[in-house]
Design an enzyme around this catalytic site. Structure first.
Site, PDB file in Angstrom:
ATOM      1  N   LEU A  47       0.880  -1.284   0.099  1.00 25.52           N
ATOM      2  CA  LEU A  47       0.261   0.091   0.057  1.00 25.52           C
ATOM      3  C   LEU A  47       0.828   1.200   0.010  1.00 25.52           C
ATOM      4  CD1 LEU A  47      -2.889  -0.959   2.378  1.00 25.52           C
ATOM      5  CD2 LEU A  47      -3.121  -0.585  -0.257  1.00 25.52           C
ATOM      6  N   HIS A  48       1.352   1.521  -1.077  1.00 23.77           N
ATOM      7  CA  HIS A  48       2.095   2.726  -1.413  1.00 23.77           C
ATOM      8  C   HIS A  48       1.188   4.030  -1.396  1.00 23.77           C
ATOM      9  CE1 HIS A  48       1.154   2.575  -5.521  1.00 23.77           C
ATOM     10  NE2 HIS A  48       1.336   1.427  -5.317  1.00 23.77           N
ATOM     11  N   PRO A  49       1.563   5.369  -1.289  1.00 27.88           N
ATOM     12  CA  PRO A  49       0.762   6.387  -1.442  1.00 27.88           C
ATOM     13  C   PRO A  49      -0.108   6.474  -2.647  1.00 27.88           C
ATOM     14  CG  PRO A  49       2.914   6.948  -0.704  1.00 27.88           C
ATOM     15  CD  PRO A  49       3.211   5.645  -1.264  1.00 27.88           C
TER      16      PRO A  49
ATOM     17  N   VAL B  60      -2.971   3.810  -1.781  1.00 25.07           N
ATOM     18  CA  VAL B  60      -3.799   4.111  -0.837  1.00 25.07           C
ATOM     19  C   VAL B  60      -4.788   5.354  -1.230  1.00 25.07           C
ATOM     20  CG1 VAL B  60      -3.708   5.656   1.606  1.00 25.07           C
ATOM     21  CG2 VAL B  60      -2.298   3.626   1.184  1.00 25.07           C
TER      22      VAL B  60
END
Length: 86
Positions: free
Chosen positions: A13-15, A18
């Site tokens: 869950l990288h930016p 997300v």
């Protein structure tokens, strides 16, 4: 109230992931939360989800409560399934 357990696919869950997930969650009226390692945050909060620091390959729980909870859980699970095949 319904819940679903999901394994986070690579790359985690990288930016950007997300942001997309929070946008998807925001389309539902149900209350949506995400739980990881004993912490639970609002799935509609970018900062809340980022604060969990969820890596790939780990298990999370999505909890939905409201009139569109079934659709919300199905579509969020589909979001993660698409991440696996991308």
């Amino acid at each position: 109230m319904k819940e679903k357990t999901i394994i986070i696919p690579e790359p985690g869950l990288h930016p950007e992931a997300v942001s997309n997930l929070v946008q998807l969650a925001g389309t539902y009226v149900s209350s949506l939360t995400i739980s990881y390692h004993g912490k639970t945050v609002d799935l509609k909060s970018i900062l809340g989800v980022l604060s969990l620091g969820i890596p790939a390959g780990t298990e999370i729980k999505i909890i939905a409560d409201g009139e569109d909870e079934t659709d919300a859980l199905e579509n969020i699970a589909d979001y993660f399934n698409k991440q696996k095949s991308a």
